[in-house]
Design a protein around this motif. Sequence first.
Motif, PDB file in Angstrom:
ATOM      1  N   MET A   1     -44.827 -45.019 132.152  1.00 40.26           N
ATOM      2  CA  MET A   1     -45.384 -44.822 130.822  1.00 40.26           C
ATOM      3  C   MET A   1     -45.291 -46.117 130.024  1.00 40.26           C
ATOM      4  O   MET A   1     -44.423 -46.941 130.260  1.00 40.26           O
ATOM      5  CB  MET A   1     -44.677 -43.663 130.101  1.00 40.26           C
ATOM      6  CG  MET A   1     -43.255 -43.943 129.710  1.00 40.26           C
ATOM      7  SD  MET A   1     -42.449 -42.621 128.750  1.00 40.26           S
ATOM      8  CE  MET A   1     -43.073 -41.111 129.434  1.00 40.26           C
ATOM      9  N   HIS A   2     -46.257 -46.245 129.124  1.00 36.79           N
ATOM     10  CA  HIS A   2     -46.345 -47.463 128.343  1.00 36.79           C
ATOM     11  C   HIS A   2     -45.821 -47.185 126.931  1.00 36.79           C
ATOM     12  O   HIS A   2     -46.265 -46.249 126.280  1.00 36.79           O
ATOM     13  CB  HIS A   2     -47.807 -47.915 128.292  1.00 36.79           C
ATOM     14  CG  HIS A   2     -47.978 -49.255 127.679  1.00 36.79           C
ATOM     15  ND1 HIS A   2     -47.750 -50.415 128.366  1.00 36.79           N
ATOM     16  CD2 HIS A   2     -48.346 -49.625 126.430  1.00 36.79           C
ATOM     17  CE1 HIS A   2     -47.974 -51.447 127.567  1.00 36.79           C
ATOM     18  NE2 HIS A   2     -48.338 -50.996 126.385  1.00 36.79           N
TER      19      HIS A   2
ATOM     20  N   THR B   1     -39.967 -35.894 135.042  1.00 35.33           N
ATOM     21  CA  THR B   1     -39.059 -36.127 133.923  1.00 35.33           C
ATOM     22  C   THR B   1     -39.693 -35.562 132.653  1.00 35.33           C
ATOM     23  O   THR B   1     -40.821 -35.907 132.328  1.00 35.33           O
ATOM     24  CB  THR B   1     -38.810 -37.637 133.719  1.00 35.33           C
ATOM     25  OG1 THR B   1     -38.336 -38.188 134.943  1.00 35.33           O
ATOM     26  CG2 THR B   1     -37.794 -37.875 132.613  1.00 35.33           C
ATOM     27  N   PRO B   2     -38.993 -34.681 131.952  1.00 36.01           N
ATOM     28  CA  PRO B   2     -39.598 -34.082 130.754  1.00 36.01           C
ATOM     29  C   PRO B   2     -39.862 -35.145 129.686  1.00 36.01           C
ATOM     30  O   PRO B   2     -39.094 -36.097 129.557  1.00 36.01           O
ATOM     31  CB  PRO B   2     -38.544 -33.090 130.261  1.00 36.01           C
ATOM     32  CG  PRO B   2     -37.465 -33.057 131.277  1.00 36.01           C
ATOM     33  CD  PRO B   2     -37.634 -34.216 132.196  1.00 36.01           C
ATOM     34  N   ALA B   3     -40.944 -34.955 128.942  1.00 35.94           N
ATOM     35  CA  ALA B   3     -41.362 -35.943 127.932  1.00 35.94           C
ATOM     36  C   ALA B   3     -40.280 -36.140 126.877  1.00 35.94           C
ATOM     37  O   ALA B   3     -40.044 -37.259 126.427  1.00 35.94           O
ATOM     38  CB  ALA B   3     -42.665 -35.493 127.282  1.00 35.94           C
ATOM     39  N   ASP B   4     -39.619 -35.047 126.491  1.00 33.85           N
ATOM     40  CA  ASP B   4     -38.625 -35.211 125.419  1.00 33.85           C
ATOM     41  C   ASP B   4     -37.406 -35.986 125.892  1.00 33.85           C
ATOM     42  O   ASP B   4     -36.763 -36.692 125.122  1.00 33.85           O
ATOM     43  CB  ASP B   4     -38.236 -33.860 124.790  1.00 33.85           C
ATOM     44  CG  ASP B   4     -37.693 -32.875 125.801  1.00 33.85           C
ATOM     45  OD1 ASP B   4     -37.902 -33.123 127.010  1.00 33.85           O
ATOM     46  OD2 ASP B   4     -37.071 -31.882 125.396  1.00 33.85           O
TER      47      ASP B   4
ATOM     48  N   SER C   1     -36.086 -39.409 124.175  1.00 34.96           N
ATOM     49  CA  SER C   1     -34.718 -39.593 123.681  1.00 34.96           C
ATOM     50  C   SER C   1     -34.099 -40.844 124.312  1.00 34.96           C
ATOM     51  O   SER C   1     -33.279 -41.524 123.692  1.00 34.96           O
ATOM     52  CB  SER C   1     -33.873 -38.337 123.881  1.00 34.96           C
ATOM     53  OG  SER C   1     -33.235 -38.351 125.121  1.00 34.96           O
ATOM     54  N   GLU C   2     -34.530 -41.172 125.550  1.00 39.78           N
ATOM     55  CA  GLU C   2     -34.035 -42.394 126.178  1.00 39.78           C
ATOM     56  C   GLU C   2     -34.581 -43.632 125.443  1.00 39.78           C
ATOM     57  O   GLU C   2     -33.857 -44.601 125.206  1.00 39.78           O
ATOM     58  CB  GLU C   2     -34.474 -42.435 127.637  1.00 39.78           C
ATOM     59  CG  GLU C   2     -33.455 -43.076 128.537  1.00 39.78           C
ATOM     60  CD  GLU C   2     -33.739 -42.756 130.002  1.00 39.78           C
ATOM     61  OE1 GLU C   2     -34.341 -43.611 130.652  1.00 39.78           O
ATOM     62  OE2 GLU C   2     -33.393 -41.639 130.452  1.00 39.78           O
ATOM     63  N   ILE C   3     -35.846 -43.584 125.075  1.00 38.62           N
ATOM     64  CA  ILE C   3     -36.446 -44.708 124.337  1.00 38.62           C
ATOM     65  C   ILE C   3     -35.771 -44.849 122.973  1.00 38.62           C
ATOM     66  O   ILE C   3     -35.471 -45.954 122.519  1.00 38.62           O
ATOM     67  CB  ILE C   3     -37.965 -44.496 124.172  1.00 38.62           C
ATOM     68  CG1 ILE C   3     -38.649 -44.469 125.541  1.00 38.62           C
ATOM     69  CG2 ILE C   3     -38.578 -45.594 123.306  1.00 38.62           C
ATOM     70  CD1 ILE C   3     -40.038 -43.855 125.524  1.00 38.62           C
TER      71      ILE C   3
ATOM     72  N   GLN D   1     -49.045 -42.143 128.443  1.00 37.03           N
ATOM     73  CA  GLN D   1     -48.800 -41.808 129.854  1.00 37.03           C
ATOM     74  C   GLN D   1     -49.745 -42.629 130.716  1.00 37.03           C
ATOM     75  O   GLN D   1     -50.749 -42.120 131.184  1.00 37.03           O
ATOM     76  CB  GLN D   1     -49.037 -40.313 130.101  1.00 37.03           C
ATOM     77  CG  GLN D   1     -48.251 -39.398 129.207  1.00 37.03           C
ATOM     78  CD  GLN D   1     -46.760 -39.466 129.462  1.00 37.03           C
ATOM     79  OE1 GLN D   1     -46.322 -39.864 130.538  1.00 37.03           O
ATOM     80  NE2 GLN D   1     -45.961 -39.091 128.473  1.00 37.03           N
ATOM     81  N   ALA D   2     -49.446 -43.910 130.912  1.00 34.60           N
ATOM     82  CA  ALA D   2     -50.346 -44.716 131.727  1.00 34.60           C
ATOM     83  C   ALA D   2     -49.554 -45.462 132.782  1.00 34.60           C
ATOM     84  O   ALA D   2     -48.394 -45.728 132.584  1.00 34.60           O
ATOM     85  CB  ALA D   2     -51.115 -45.687 130.857  1.00 34.60           C
TER      86      ALA D   2
END
Lengths: 244, 84
Positions: free
Chosen positions: B1-2, B52-55, B59-61, B83-84
Motif C-alpha cells: 500500500m502507498h 492484514t485488516p485495514a485498521d 494503526s501501524e502507520i 491500496q496500490a
Amino acid sequence: MSASGGHTARIGVVVFPGINTDHDTARAISTFADAEPVWLWHKDTDLRGVEAIVIPGGFSYGDYLRCGAIARFSPIMGAIADFAAAGGLIMGICNGFQILTEAHLLPGALIRNIGLKFVCRYVDLRVENAGTPFTQTAEPGDVLRVVVKHNEGNYRVDPETLAAMRANGQVVLRYCEPDGTERDDCSPNGALDGIAGVCNADFNVFGLMPHPENSVEPGLAGGTDGRVFFQSILNEVRDMAAAR
Amino acid sequence: MHVRVYVTPKHGILDPQGVAVERSLPALGFDGVSGVRVGKFIELQIDLADGTPADQARSEIDEMCRKLLANPIIEDYTFTVDQA
C-alpha cells in the motif's frame, strides 16, 4: 586514581555519526585533573562504567527528518534511558539537547531559529537555578558568556508544562544582556521565555543550546565560563561516589 | 500500500518558515494570504501480508508517525492510504 590521589571521574562522551564537537568535549573534560573522558559509540549498549554522560553537539545523522530524531533510536539510547532512570547525570549540549528532547528525557522541543539563520556568536546566560547538579558551582543570577552555534535552538514547550517547569526551577539558563538584565532581543533564536537550558523534573538530565566545552581553557579566546557546568558535574559525581 | 504522510507545525506553535513565506507573498503581488504553515510530505510504500485488516495497517502507520515521522510536541500529522 588521579595525580592528586583522589577519585578520577569517568565521563562518557557519546559519539553519533555526524557529531562534530565530540573531541572539543573530551578535551574540555581532560582539562580537569580529576576527570577522564570515555568514548561511547552509538552502537554500544554498555556504558563502560561511566559516572556521568555528556552528549556533544553536531549534526547527528545529518539532522535528517528533525534534529536528533534518528539518533534517538540508536542502540546506545536504551542504555542511556536506563542510566537516566537510575539517577545518572546526563548533559546534552546543542544537538545533544535536541536528542534528549526527542528521546523524551527532557521536556519540550527545539525548532528553527526565528530569523531562519544559523547563529554563531557569544551569548550571555543567566543562571536561574544554581541548585542543580549541573550549576551548583555557580551563584544564582551569575552571568556566563559562552558561544552558540546552531540553526534549531528555538525552545518550545506547551504553556502548562512551562508553568510547571518554572515552578520547579527546571528553567536553568536564560539568555540575557551582559549585565544580567533582559531585553526582548537577547535571545539569538527566539526561544520561548529566552530559555537556553532546562532540566528534567528529577534534575539529573540537563540540556543546553550553548557550548560550554568551548569555554574552558584560560588563555584561549573563549574564556572559562563553561567550566562551571563540568566542575558542577564532577562535584556531584564525587559526592555520589562518596555516598556509595 | 502507498502511504502519504503530511506533517505540519502544530497550531499554536510558532512556524518561522511559514511566517517568512507569508510575508514574502504580498511582495509578489499575492495579497490576502494568511495561515501559511510549512511542513513536510513523506511518501512510503508498505508491503503487508495478505489479509492484514485495514485498521491494523492504519494503526501501524499512526504509530510510525507518533514515534518517528512527526514529533507530536511540535507537529501535527495526517496520512492517506492507497491500496496500490
